[in-house]
Design an enzyme around this catalytic site. Sequence first.
Site, mmCIF file in Angstrom:
data_model
loop_
_atom_site.group_PDB
_atom_site.id
_atom_site.type_symbol
_atom_site.label_atom_id
_atom_site.label_comp_id
_atom_site.label_asym_id
_atom_site.label_seq_id
_atom_site.Cartn_x
_atom_site.Cartn_y
_atom_site.Cartn_z
ATOM 1 N N CYS A 38 0.059 6.116 1.336
ATOM 2 C CA CYS A 38 -0.560 5.016 2.059
ATOM 3 C C CYS A 38 -1.865 4.746 1.350
ATOM 4 O O CYS A 38 -2.813 5.517 1.497
ATOM 5 C CB CYS A 38 -0.811 5.383 3.523
ATOM 6 S SG CYS A 38 -1.796 4.139 4.382
ATOM 7 N N CYS A 40 -4.926 3.887 3.979
ATOM 8 C CA CYS A 40 -5.538 4.897 4.861
ATOM 9 C C CYS A 40 -4.733 6.187 4.740
ATOM 10 O O CYS A 40 -4.784 6.829 3.701
ATOM 11 C CB CYS A 40 -5.616 4.379 6.297
ATOM 12 S SG CYS A 40 -4.149 3.537 6.907
ATOM 13 N N SER A 41 -3.994 6.558 5.775
ATOM 14 C CA SER A 41 -3.219 7.799 5.677
ATOM 15 C C SER A 41 -1.968 7.736 6.550
ATOM 16 O O SER A 41 -1.596 8.717 7.164
ATOM 17 C CB SER A 41 -4.087 8.997 6.075
ATOM 18 O OG SER A 41 -4.612 8.788 7.373
ATOM 19 N N CYS A 42 -1.309 6.563 6.629
ATOM 20 C CA CYS A 42 -0.076 6.427 7.407
ATOM 21 C C CYS A 42 0.935 7.461 6.922
ATOM 22 O O CYS A 42 1.119 7.649 5.714
ATOM 23 C CB CYS A 42 0.494 5.019 7.259
ATOM 24 S SG CYS A 42 -0.615 3.753 7.905
#
Lengths: 94, 214
Positions: free
Chosen positions: B119, B122-124
Amino acid sequence: MTRFAPGERVLVRRAYPPGHIRTPWYIRGKTGVVERICGEFGNPEELAYGRDGTPKQPLYRVRFLQKEVWDDYAENPNDTVDIEIYEHWLEPAA
Amino acid sequence: MSEHTHDHGHDHDHPHPNQPDIDSEPMGYYQLMGSALGELLIEKGVITADELRAAIENVDSRSPEGGAKVVAKAWTDPEYKARLLENGTAAVDELGIDMPATHLVVVENTDKVHNVIVCTLCSCYPRMLLGLPPDWYKAHAYRSRVVREPRAVLKEFGTELADDVEIRVHDSTADMRYLVLPRRPDGTEGMSEEELVELVSRDCMIGVTLPRSS
């Protein structure tokens, strides 16, 4: 009814508006092919500011050739990157 | 920071700092906002404290074993595999894994294609299948590099792919979450589904490595 169909070539808008944008910077202005239609989802550019996200936006997965994304791409020329992009960020590719 | 002294086998006393408490730093802006929002929702009767606690417990209870069970079933049941690739969300629900907020796309590795997930924004991450993401997945270095030099990054993870294998990076930018379905290792034909689960690591379902063969 979605504006684009799987297999269709699309151009990502080269735009830099302020706000909460889920279209990565590096893919703006690049051309890819619709891999699939994911469905309709609340517009994150609206949801991020406490609004209701309507009208919902069709979401696509678009496949790009890495060598067309990065001028200096040095790995396999067939490598790809798939990215989720909302319809209002896409235009028909010339 | 406070200091203490004690004798632990040295012939001298010397001070060293206490290990900082997890909450010894002042709260950041978003921590404060999150905490305030939680308190308000409870105060207004929208949720109860126990519901909030249970939701956190639910997320914390997820682990890569959930994803590994999905992979092992797909390796042993071709009809399940077809359903998984067609509609990941519905197929993992069959195994009791609920993905209420996002949709699951399962991408299959073959001898010609290797998939890897990131991602960049962000950090999906498919937390319902893999638990909380590792720190490196959230780091700027991984997010910025795997999308433009995936082979070099995979090599740093100890994963070397043949030059003619096509690498397909999936940038998880919106409402989809991704799970890599690795190739079933050669030599595992006699193994049961339960034994196969043990071969499937978190990292091979992100796509930075391959499953063990034994």
